[in-house]
Design a protein around this motif. Sequence first.
Motif, short mmCIF file in Angstrom:
data_model
loop_
_atom_site.label_atom_id
_atom_site.label_comp_id
_atom_site.label_asym_id
_atom_site.label_seq_id
_atom_site.Cartn_x
_atom_site.Cartn_y
_atom_site.Cartn_z
N TYR A 230 30.33 2.64 -28.02
CA TYR A 230 30.93 3.98 -28.03
C TYR A 230 31.32 4.29 -29.46
CZ TYR A 230 31.41 2.35 -23.25
OH TYR A 230 31.16 1.81 -22.02
N ARG A 231 30.36 4.83 -30.20
CA ARG A 231 30.54 4.94 -31.65
C ARG A 231 31.67 5.89 -32.05
NH1 ARG A 231 25.67 2.75 -34.22
NH2 ARG A 231 25.26 0.99 -32.86
N ASN A 232 32.06 6.81 -31.15
CA ASN A 232 33.17 7.69 -31.54
C ASN A 232 34.52 7.23 -31.00
OD1 ASN A 232 32.62 8.30 -28.98
ND2 ASN A 232 32.15 10.48 -29.28
N ALA A 233 34.56 6.00 -30.43
CA ALA A 233 35.84 5.43 -29.97
C ALA A 233 36.28 4.37 -30.98
CB ALA A 233 35.66 4.81 -28.59
N PHE A 234 37.43 4.61 -31.61
CA PHE A 234 37.92 3.69 -32.64
C PHE A 234 39.11 2.88 -32.14
CE2 PHE A 234 35.22 6.23 -35.21
CZ PHE A 234 34.93 5.45 -36.33
N VAL A 235 39.26 1.68 -32.70
CA VAL A 235 40.41 0.81 -32.40
C VAL A 235 41.01 0.37 -33.73
CG1 VAL A 235 39.46 -0.05 -30.22
CG2 VAL A 235 38.93 -1.25 -32.35
N VAL A 236 42.27 -0.08 -33.66
CA VAL A 236 42.94 -0.60 -34.85
C VAL A 236 42.70 -2.11 -34.89
CG1 VAL A 236 45.14 -0.90 -36.05
CG2 VAL A 236 44.69 1.21 -34.75
N ILE A 237 41.99 -2.58 -35.92
CA ILE A 237 41.67 -4.01 -36.02
C ILE A 237 42.76 -4.76 -36.77
CG2 ILE A 237 39.98 -5.68 -36.90
CD1 ILE A 237 37.93 -3.29 -36.80
N SER A 238 43.35 -4.11 -37.76
CA SER A 238 44.35 -4.78 -38.59
C SER A 238 45.45 -3.80 -38.95
CB SER A 238 43.68 -5.26 -39.88
OG SER A 238 44.01 -6.57 -40.19
#
Length: 247
Positions: A230-238
């Motif tokens: 889901y290329r337009n779904a972002f998450v916080v990795i750091s």
Amino acid sequence: MSDTQFMDDLIVIGEAVPDELKDKRKVLCSACYSDEHGLVRIYPIPPNAHMRRWDRVSIPLERNPQDTRGESWKVQGSKREWDVLSEKIHRHGKLPQPGRISLLHKLYRDFGVDCIQNLNDNMLSLGIIKPDVLNAWMEERGERYDPTVQITLDSPTRFFTIHNYKLQPRVKYRCSDCRSQNPHNQQILEWGAYEWMRKHPDNPEQAIPNLRLTDPQYDKYFLVGNMSKYRNAFVVISVFRFKHGTI
Ligand SMILES: [Zn+2]
């Protein structure tokens, strides 16, 4: 760029909570910075090759035909040599504290965006955000929550993947020049937050204040990334947080 690269100048800047593949392999995903190659995603990594934030590492990498994102790489021979893959990952100590702050400056200068939407527009799958955090909280995971934790050969202690956690940390924020109609509402995948929950089952909620997301005394930056499917779904990795005045 060639389909194989030996990257010897990597610095780990993010490690997401482990996941489990359909074939039951437990896998890690790390985000790194390289002077030569910029932001680099390495996936999958076996649990016994655990790289921690600020580690300096060198790894022989190759492209993953199933992941066309420009920043994505995997360790050479990934699936075929899974059991011995960790031997290919070499650590050269840790970046010291003052170097971390100057690296963050550099990351924000070179990969910082005013809004997550700019990443989407430019087909980038990793970026740095200076967030204005509105709220942070714990939410029940719901689907795919599995309370059983198995002991595996490659990980004799109880090894938790994201599916073994009942709760997920989330954050609502605006970027520095946000173009989104509504504030961004994202999952935080930073492994450290999940490690807190695993080690403190009586007080998992404390993982949120530990991140200093709404603490005015801390400067915050996020390393964000999108999902392969889901290329337009972002998450916080750091979540980078430094006491005010140190940046
Ligand atoms: Zn935004």
